[in-house]
Design an enzyme around this catalytic site. Sequence first.
Site, PDB file in Angstrom:
ATOM      1  N   CYS A 181       9.537   1.827   3.308  1.00  0.00           N
ATOM      2  CA  CYS A 181      10.444   0.724   3.651  1.00  0.00           C
ATOM      3  C   CYS A 181      11.864   1.234   3.787  1.00  0.00           C
ATOM      4  O   CYS A 181      12.728   0.573   4.338  1.00  0.00           O
ATOM      5  CB  CYS A 181      10.388  -0.376   2.607  1.00  0.00           C
ATOM      6  N   PHE A 188       0.804  -1.227   0.000  1.00  0.00           N
ATOM      7  CA  PHE A 188       0.000   0.000   0.000  1.00  0.00           C
ATOM      8  C   PHE A 188       0.836   1.275   0.000  1.00  0.00           C
ATOM      9  O   PHE A 188       0.340   2.341  -0.353  1.00  0.00           O
ATOM     10  CB  PHE A 188      -0.932   0.017   1.234  1.00  0.00           C
TER      11      PHE A 188
HETATM   12  P1  NAD Z   1       1.560  -6.581   3.038  1.00  0.00           P
HETATM   13  O1  NAD Z   1       2.582  -7.650   3.065  1.00  0.00           O
HETATM   14  O2  NAD Z   1       0.489  -6.582   4.073  1.00  0.00           O
HETATM   15  O3  NAD Z   1       0.795  -6.594   1.626  1.00  0.00           O
HETATM   16  C1  NAD Z   1       1.503  -6.724   0.410  1.00  0.00           C
HETATM   17  C2  NAD Z   1       0.640  -7.486  -0.577  1.00  0.00           C
HETATM   18  O4  NAD Z   1       0.425  -8.808  -0.084  1.00  0.00           O
HETATM   19  C3  NAD Z   1      -0.712  -6.847  -0.795  1.00  0.00           C
HETATM   20  O5  NAD Z   1      -0.997  -6.846  -2.174  1.00  0.00           O
HETATM   21  C4  NAD Z   1      -1.667  -7.744  -0.001  1.00  0.00           C
HETATM   22  O6  NAD Z   1      -2.928  -7.849  -0.603  1.00  0.00           O
HETATM   23  C5  NAD Z   1      -0.972  -9.086   0.001  1.00  0.00           C
HETATM   24  N1  NAD Z   1      -1.206  -9.853   1.233  1.00  0.00           N
HETATM   25  C6  NAD Z   1      -1.455  -9.365   2.485  1.00  0.00           C
HETATM   26  N2  NAD Z   1      -1.592 -10.371   3.374  1.00  0.00           N
HETATM   27  C7  NAD Z   1      -1.418 -11.508   2.684  1.00  0.00           C
HETATM   28  C8  NAD Z   1      -1.446 -12.900   3.047  1.00  0.00           C
HETATM   29  N3  NAD Z   1      -1.709 -13.287   4.295  1.00  0.00           N
HETATM   30  N4  NAD Z   1      -1.231 -13.804   2.067  1.00  0.00           N
HETATM   31  C9  NAD Z   1      -0.982 -13.445   0.793  1.00  0.00           C
HETATM   32  N5  NAD Z   1      -0.967 -12.135   0.399  1.00  0.00           N
HETATM   33  C10 NAD Z   1      -1.171 -11.189   1.317  1.00  0.00           C
HETATM   34  O7  NAD Z   1       2.366  -5.195   3.019  1.00  0.00           O
HETATM   35  P2  NAD Z   1       1.783  -3.722   3.158  1.00  0.00           P
HETATM   36  O8  NAD Z   1       1.316  -3.513   4.560  1.00  0.00           O
HETATM   37  O9  NAD Z   1       0.848  -3.438   2.047  1.00  0.00           O
HETATM   38  O10 NAD Z   1       3.113  -2.880   2.906  1.00  0.00           O
HETATM   39  C11 NAD Z   1       4.027  -2.525   3.915  1.00  0.00           C
HETATM   40  C12 NAD Z   1       5.171  -3.508   3.984  1.00  0.00           C
HETATM   41  O11 NAD Z   1       5.846  -3.567   2.725  1.00  0.00           O
HETATM   42  C13 NAD Z   1       6.248  -3.087   4.993  1.00  0.00           C
HETATM   43  O12 NAD Z   1       6.711  -4.231   5.644  1.00  0.00           O
HETATM   44  C14 NAD Z   1       7.343  -2.477   4.117  1.00  0.00           C
HETATM   45  O13 NAD Z   1       8.622  -2.497   4.684  1.00  0.00           O
HETATM   46  C15 NAD Z   1       7.252  -3.361   2.920  1.00  0.00           C
HETATM   47  N6  NAD Z   1       7.820  -2.727   1.749  1.00  0.00           N
HETATM   48  C16 NAD Z   1       9.021  -3.186   1.305  1.00  0.00           C
HETATM   49  C17 NAD Z   1       9.618  -2.579   0.209  1.00  0.00           C
HETATM   50  C18 NAD Z   1      10.950  -3.062  -0.293  1.00  0.00           C
HETATM   51  O14 NAD Z   1      11.319  -2.718  -1.409  1.00  0.00           O
HETATM   52  N7  NAD Z   1      11.713  -3.826   0.478  1.00  0.00           N
HETATM   53  C19 NAD Z   1       8.978  -1.522  -0.440  1.00  0.00           C
HETATM   54  C20 NAD Z   1       7.741  -1.089   0.048  1.00  0.00           C
HETATM   55  C21 NAD Z   1       7.166  -1.705   1.141  1.00  0.00           C
END
Ligand code: NAD
Length: 502
Positions: free
Chosen positions: A286, A154
């Site tokens: 992140c 998100f």
């Molecule tokens: P999230 O892991 O909750 O969601 C990411 C995606 O996974 C979404 O599309 C969501 O629908 C899906 N998802 C959520 N729960 C799931 C499950 N149980 N099983 C399968 N799919 C699932 O992440 P978020 O809250 O949207 O984003 C924030 C996180 O992303 C933070 O941890 C941040 O550090 C990380 N992030 C990392 C980078 C990087 O490049 N390393 C960049 C941006 C964000």
Amino acid sequence: MTAVQVPTIKLLIDGQFVESKTEQWRDVINPATQEVLAKVPFATAEEIHAAVASAKKAFKTWRKTPIGARARIFLKYQQLIRENMAELAALLTAEQGKTLADAEGDVFRGLEVVEHAAAIGNLQLGELANNVANGVDTYTLLQPLGVCAGITPFNFPAMIPLWMFPMAIVTGNTFVLKPSEQDPMVTMRLVELAVEAGIPAGVLNVIHGGPDAVNGICDHQDIKAVSFVGSTHVGTHVYNRSSLAGKRVQCMMGAKNHGVVMPDANKEQTLNAIAGAAFGAAGQRCMALPVIVLVGEAQSWLPELVAKAKTLKVNAGCQAGTDVGPVISKQALARISDLIESGASQGAQMDLDGRNPSVPGFEQGNFVGPTIFSGVNTSMRIYQEEIFGPVLCVMQADTLEQAIELINANPNGNGTAIFTRSGATARRFQEEIDVGQVGINVPIPVPVPMFSFTGSRASKLGDLGPYGKQVVQFYTQTKTVTARWFDEDEAVGALNTTISLK
Ligand code: NAD
């Protein structure tokens, strides 16, 4: 559940923006006001299958499309993104909460990848060795894989989808995108512009949903590669999914980035950089700096840092002069508040409490202001967990070695930064730190698109990163051809390649 007074987010299947037939919908909510902006569907299994089938069919012709024709679509696309920048940023701010300036930055960092995609003619090049034996040449072809998929978080709903589908498609693949269900609107506007730029039917498809959609994509036999960006626990789940064994998978995941402040650093520049990196975008990056390590005499700078944080303005992202917007959801706010509470109860010193700020006109918003803890140690939850809010942990070290040891012992290795005026100190840090992105007097060192985003240890799974040179490898299969050609009169010696015929 399906009663809809607000707009519905569409799926993109086979070139058509279509209404989902699902029974399951979720509200897209403005985090500053709680206004319901749209409803997003949780696509059915049939819809996911239709998206993949459409991508599979389109791959047959798209993979043979001339490289120049592919590049020109992305030239047009970058122009359309520029022309629509203000609308994209406003949409992003409304559904995600970040300030308009940060929203433009979000779109802009994605736009840079689109510009890079337009240069594919110089990127997707094989190698050739002439005369590896008599009359024999060896060369490589970088060929597309087939249907690839992307799953996005998100916090950067413009940049991260643009890390993925432009490079996958321009290298000759077709794509299925699953945006974050929390803020899919700006992503969909970008997808509309991509279609307007000339991406043919079936080459780009979008489905929406949550865990079931992610699992449905990962388990589909026709998916050849998955690029995931999100939290560590979901990324690890995706990476280890048995259906993806042997396939290309890259997972960019969670973080707990440390900034190291040496006593010889430029104080004013450093404190400004830390305030921006710790609290900007409400800490939902992140690459934010949620931990700083003050080394030696720099430990006395804490009061000035607190004073700087107090000047930051908490308000809705659409308001002029806002430094810290709302966090994405009520659930995120509750989690951050719980972690702040744990910091206080576990004995950290709360130097600034940003809870329950007054934001006139936006009383319903998910606001938490800059919060600073000092005296933090590694056993506290505020240190161990990714807070993903505007909360800064301040730690102390006597020497650079101690700071490096602390950072390398943390499970995460996404980003880090050192602030110093000493080249020798910076170089030592760069050499000894085990973190993917390293900033030297640069607080948020996100690589530009000719390099690749990376990560160490628990922050990344998979060898190759998104965008840059690495992603060309990720989205292609190398084929090595060894070729020999005969003239009409070269029958003699055909079985013996060591004989020189001329
Ligand atoms: P999230 O892991 O909750 O969601 C990411 C995606 O996974 C979404 O599309 C969501 O629908 C899906 N998802 C959520 N729960 C799931 C499950 N149980 N099983 C399968 N799919 C699932 O992440 P978020 O809250 O949207 O984003 C924030 C996180 O992303 C933070 O941890 C941040 O550090 C990380 N992030 C990392 C980078 C990087 O490049 N390393 C960049 C941006 C964000």
